[in-house]
Design a protein around this motif. Sequence first.
Motif, short mmCIF file in Angstrom:
data_model
loop_
_atom_site.label_atom_id
_atom_site.label_comp_id
_atom_site.label_asym_id
_atom_site.label_seq_id
_atom_site.Cartn_x
_atom_site.Cartn_y
_atom_site.Cartn_z
N LEU A 174 0.83 -1.20 0.00
CA LEU A 174 0.00 0.00 0.00
C LEU A 174 0.86 1.25 0.00
CD1 LEU A 174 -2.96 1.07 0.29
CD2 LEU A 174 -2.50 1.20 2.75
N ARG A 175 1.92 1.25 0.80
CA ARG A 175 2.78 2.43 0.87
C ARG A 175 3.44 2.70 -0.48
NH1 ARG A 175 5.83 0.85 4.75
NH2 ARG A 175 4.72 1.89 6.45
N ALA A 176 3.94 1.65 -1.13
CA ALA A 176 4.67 1.84 -2.38
C ALA A 176 3.75 2.18 -3.55
CB ALA A 176 5.46 0.57 -2.71
N LEU A 182 0.46 9.13 -4.14
CA LEU A 182 -0.51 10.18 -3.87
C LEU A 182 0.05 11.27 -2.95
CD1 LEU A 182 -3.82 8.16 -3.40
CD2 LEU A 182 -3.07 9.43 -5.41
N GLY A 183 1.29 11.11 -2.51
CA GLY A 183 1.88 12.10 -1.63
C GLY A 183 1.38 12.04 -0.21
N MET A 184 0.91 10.87 0.22
CA MET A 184 0.37 10.70 1.57
C MET A 184 1.48 10.23 2.52
SD MET A 184 -3.32 9.01 0.49
CE MET A 184 -3.92 8.82 2.17
N SER A 185 2.45 11.12 2.73
CA SER A 185 3.63 10.76 3.51
C SER A 185 3.38 10.72 5.00
CB SER A 185 4.75 11.74 3.21
OG SER A 185 4.36 13.06 3.56
N ARG A 186 2.23 11.28 5.45
CA ARG A 186 1.93 11.30 6.88
C ARG A 186 0.85 10.29 7.24
NH1 ARG A 186 3.39 12.46 11.17
NH2 ARG A 186 2.11 14.20 11.93
N THR A 187 0.69 9.27 6.42
CA THR A 187 -0.24 8.19 6.72
C THR A 187 0.57 6.96 7.08
OG1 THR A 187 -1.88 9.09 5.19
CG2 THR A 187 -2.12 6.78 5.80
N SER A 188 0.30 6.40 8.27
CA SER A 188 1.16 5.35 8.81
C SER A 188 0.35 4.42 9.71
CB SER A 188 2.31 5.98 9.60
OG SER A 188 1.81 6.81 10.63
#
Length: 453
Positions: A174-176, A182-188
């Motif tokens: 999902l991350r890759a 989508l530039g969702m770097s703060r989703t973890s």
Amino acid sequence: MLPTTQLALLRRIATEQSTNRAPSLVAGVVRDGELVWSGSRGFLDGTTGETPDDDTQYRLGSITKSLVAAMVLRLRDEGGVDLNDPVGEHVPGTALGDCTVAQLLAHTGGITAESPGSWWERSPGGDWDALAATLTAEQRKHRPGRRFHYSNVGYGVLGELVARHRGTGWLEALRAEVLEPLGMSRTSPHPRGRHAPGWAVHPFADVLLPEPSPDAGAMAPAGQLWSTVRDLARWTAFVGGHTGEVLNPDTVAEMREVIIVEDGPQWTAGYGLGLQLVRAGGRMLAGHTGSMPGFLACNLVDTGTGTGALAMTNTTSGVAILGLVVDLISIVDDYEPKLPEEWRPSAVDPALLPLTGLWHWGPAPFHLRLLPGGWLHLGPVSGNGRASRFQPAGTDEWVGLDGYYAGETLRVVRAADGTPSHLDLATFVFTRTPYDPAAPIPGGVDEDGWRTG
């Protein structure tokens, strides 16, 4: 947003936070694929000190499911998965393998809502083998396809499906393939940096109780992720069709199609392929709600206007999160309605112009119109009846995209001189005049023709 619109939006979230006693609440509005407004109320600890902003993480809960669904649709579009496949072909080892992939995506597989054992949302989760061992025949609650029955377990299974196809964990895939593009770097999966703690608010007193947030293990695809207003705005834009390179917009439109409804013929709540669907105030909305102990979240997009909104709060219950998001969308579209795009001519293939105009299905008149990109629209002259758009599929062939003829092939049959003779659509013959005797009308045309009686 105009100052009056911003004030109305801020007042709405302020009223929700105050009236329903949320420690903190954040919200945002999306238009044309961009975050155009965000706001917050309250304090992260519920009393004083740090206030949230659009980069503060909250737990998404079941919005996680929509992201997992996008991964499954990527696999489908690549040809690795068919939505009609029994899930056991991809994830063997449970008694639920005859449910289809589509049924799990739409919560129509009939399997248990929660994973057997301890309440998974407040308990550390085990691995896939531990979960699979509990998915026995007793966990089937309804015949597959019979009805809507929300199942967190189903998304645990879908997460394992993604993992097996990608040869890595579902989260890494999902991350890759979704979050980073989508530039969702703060989703973890766990909070990082600035985040809101989860609270339960006492129903009869203004006091708080911390909520746990353990790793859900194999159940994590059902609700593990944390995110921010900025990141969730990017995902809300995605649901509205601004999909980047992650999925084709047509695939996301397919995710938004109603598969099952929850509340009867005059439905207000339904489900598509990983997306909740809501009808409210004449609007059709798509997105998802989320809840985990200590958190509520929601994101929705109006499929007609393209306006979207989102909200997150760090309380277990009390905030009417879905109604709040619907209201934010309504405020924006009421205060600042979008103007329709200006009409302008578009290039068309001159060879298609002879197809346009009046055709007849038996005695019923239809109009065939050209659309941009060589698409066609066939609809009854009266406006009442079967109408569909058709996408080019080859020489003199188009495939229906919606309505009664979705998936059906429309063929242009030509005379010896190359002029269009008639249209063949799923065995129906359309002719320039009603029941043209020169066309191959099924059953033939009476040789005496039209008469007075």
